[in-house]
Design a protein around this motif. Structure first.
Motif, PDB file in Angstrom:
ATOM      1  N   PHE A   9     -11.918  -3.722 -40.631  1.00 53.86           N
ATOM      2  CA  PHE A   9     -10.817  -4.382 -39.932  1.00 53.86           C
ATOM      3  C   PHE A   9      -9.709  -3.391 -39.579  1.00 53.86           C
ATOM      4  O   PHE A   9      -9.275  -3.322 -38.441  1.00 53.86           O
ATOM      5  N   SER A  10      -9.268  -2.619 -40.547  1.00 59.35           N
ATOM      6  CA  SER A  10      -8.133  -1.713 -40.330  1.00 59.35           C
ATOM      7  C   SER A  10      -8.550  -0.308 -39.913  1.00 59.35           C
ATOM      8  O   SER A  10      -7.739   0.446 -39.387  1.00 59.35           O
ATOM      9  N   GLY A  11      -9.798   0.069 -40.196  1.00 58.53           N
ATOM     10  CA  GLY A  11     -10.241   1.430 -39.919  1.00 58.53           C
ATOM     11  C   GLY A  11      -9.829   2.418 -41.002  1.00 58.53           C
ATOM     12  O   GLY A  11     -10.106   3.607 -40.892  1.00 58.53           O
ATOM     13  N   GLU A  12      -9.203   1.915 -42.068  1.00 53.04           N
ATOM     14  CA  GLU A  12      -8.732   2.773 -43.156  1.00 53.04           C
ATOM     15  C   GLU A  12      -9.913   3.310 -43.964  1.00 53.04           C
ATOM     16  O   GLU A  12     -10.832   2.578 -44.314  1.00 53.04           O
ATOM     17  N   GLU A  13      -9.875   4.606 -44.250  1.00 57.96           N
ATOM     18  CA  GLU A  13     -10.889   5.215 -45.100  1.00 57.96           C
ATOM     19  C   GLU A  13     -10.577   4.866 -46.547  1.00 57.96           C
ATOM     20  O   GLU A  13      -9.493   5.149 -47.041  1.00 57.96           O
ATOM     21  N   LEU A  14     -11.528   4.235 -47.227  1.00 55.87           N
ATOM     22  CA  LEU A  14     -11.326   3.785 -48.605  1.00 55.87           C
ATOM     23  C   LEU A  14     -11.802   4.814 -49.626  1.00 55.87           C
ATOM     24  O   LEU A  14     -11.221   4.942 -50.690  1.00 55.87           O
ATOM     25  N   PHE A  41     -14.471  -5.744 -51.529  1.00 62.11           N
ATOM     26  CA  PHE A  41     -14.974  -5.686 -50.162  1.00 62.11           C
ATOM     27  C   PHE A  41     -16.439  -6.081 -50.138  1.00 62.11           C
ATOM     28  O   PHE A  41     -17.135  -6.008 -51.137  1.00 62.11           O
ATOM     29  N   LYS A  42     -16.901  -6.504 -48.967  1.00 61.44           N
ATOM     30  CA  LYS A  42     -18.301  -6.878 -48.748  1.00 61.44           C
ATOM     31  C   LYS A  42     -18.866  -5.991 -47.646  1.00 61.44           C
ATOM     32  O   LYS A  42     -18.205  -5.735 -46.638  1.00 61.44           O
ATOM     33  N   TYR A  43     -20.088  -5.532 -47.827  1.00 62.97           N
ATOM     34  CA  TYR A  43     -20.787  -4.698 -46.847  1.00 62.97           C
ATOM     35  C   TYR A  43     -20.886  -5.421 -45.507  1.00 62.97           C
ATOM     36  O   TYR A  43     -21.192  -6.605 -45.460  1.00 62.97           O
ATOM     37  N   GLU A  44     -20.664  -4.682 -44.414  1.00 63.91           N
ATOM     38  CA  GLU A  44     -20.882  -5.223 -43.065  1.00 63.91           C
ATOM     39  C   GLU A  44     -22.005  -4.485 -42.352  1.00 63.91           C
ATOM     40  O   GLU A  44     -22.959  -5.097 -41.927  1.00 63.91           O
ATOM     41  N   PHE A  45     -21.880  -3.172 -42.193  1.00 68.25           N
ATOM     42  CA  PHE A  45     -22.905  -2.377 -41.519  1.00 68.25           C
ATOM     43  C   PHE A  45     -22.676  -0.906 -41.850  1.00 68.25           C
ATOM     44  O   PHE A  45     -21.690  -0.556 -42.483  1.00 68.25           O
ATOM     45  N   GLU A  60     -23.266  12.507 -41.800  1.00 71.08           N
ATOM     46  CA  GLU A  60     -22.567  11.721 -42.807  1.00 71.08           C
ATOM     47  C   GLU A  60     -22.916  10.256 -42.615  1.00 71.08           C
ATOM     48  O   GLU A  60     -23.187   9.810 -41.507  1.00 71.08           O
ATOM     49  N   LEU A  61     -22.921   9.539 -43.709  1.00 67.51           N
ATOM     50  CA  LEU A  61     -23.174   8.107 -43.691  1.00 67.51           C
ATOM     51  C   LEU A  61     -21.828   7.401 -43.778  1.00 67.51           C
ATOM     52  O   LEU A  61     -21.056   7.660 -44.702  1.00 67.51           O
ATOM     53  N   VAL A  62     -21.539   6.552 -42.808  1.00 71.27           N
ATOM     54  CA  VAL A  62     -20.298   5.780 -42.810  1.00 71.27           C
ATOM     55  C   VAL A  62     -20.660   4.330 -43.085  1.00 71.27           C
ATOM     56  O   VAL A  62     -21.441   3.725 -42.339  1.00 71.27           O
ATOM     57  N   ILE A  63     -20.135   3.790 -44.190  1.00 69.10           N
ATOM     58  CA  ILE A  63     -20.413   2.420 -44.601  1.00 69.10           C
ATOM     59  C   ILE A  63     -19.171   1.582 -44.342  1.00 69.10           C
ATOM     60  O   ILE A  63     -18.100   1.867 -44.871  1.00 69.10           O
ATOM     61  N   TYR A  64     -19.308   0.578 -43.487  1.00 67.14           N
ATOM     62  CA  TYR A  64     -18.197  -0.285 -43.120  1.00 67.14           C
ATOM     63  C   TYR A  64     -18.216  -1.538 -43.994  1.00 67.14           C
ATOM     64  O   TYR A  64     -19.267  -2.168 -44.152  1.00 67.14           O
ATOM     65  N   VAL A  65     -17.077  -1.871 -44.556  1.00 69.12           N
ATOM     66  CA  VAL A  65     -16.935  -3.024 -45.432  1.00 69.12           C
ATOM     67  C   VAL A  65     -15.763  -3.858 -44.966  1.00 69.12           C
ATOM     68  O   VAL A  65     -14.844  -3.358 -44.309  1.00 69.12           O
ATOM     69  N   LYS A  66     -15.781  -5.158 -45.311  1.00 70.98           N
ATOM     70  CA  LYS A  66     -14.639  -6.029 -44.974  1.00 70.98           C
ATOM     71  C   LYS A  66     -14.045  -6.598 -46.250  1.00 70.98           C
ATOM     72  O   LYS A  66     -14.769  -6.858 -47.233  1.00 70.98           O
TER      73      LYS A  66
END
Length: 68
Positions: A9-14, A41-45, A60-66
């Motif tokens: 949602f925010s694009g913030e690196e966690l 957070f929950k996995y999205e893609f 690099e692997l980028v894991i997006y979560v919400k």
């Protein structure tokens, strides 16, 4: 490999980490939830990104979560 968790949602690196167990990290991320100091957070893609750094091809692997 470099693995980055990003709030979709925010694009913030966690979190950014280097690991040899990419499959394990991805499987764990796709579980019920992932907890960071800033919340649950929950996995999205995910995306596997390739880029050039100092003349070398890197990935690099980028894991997006919400946020839950």
């Amino acid at each position: 490999m470099n693995v980055i968790f990003v709030d979709s949602f925010s694009g913030e690196e966690l979190l950014q980490m280097i690991t040899q167990d990419v499959a394990g990290i991805l499987a764990a991320a796709q579980g019920e939830s992932v907890t960071f100091p800033v919340g649950h957070f929950k996995y999205e893609f995910h995306n596997l990104d390739f880029y050039e750094e100092n003349g070398e091809l890197r990935q690099e692997l980028v894991i997006y979560v919400k946020k839950m």
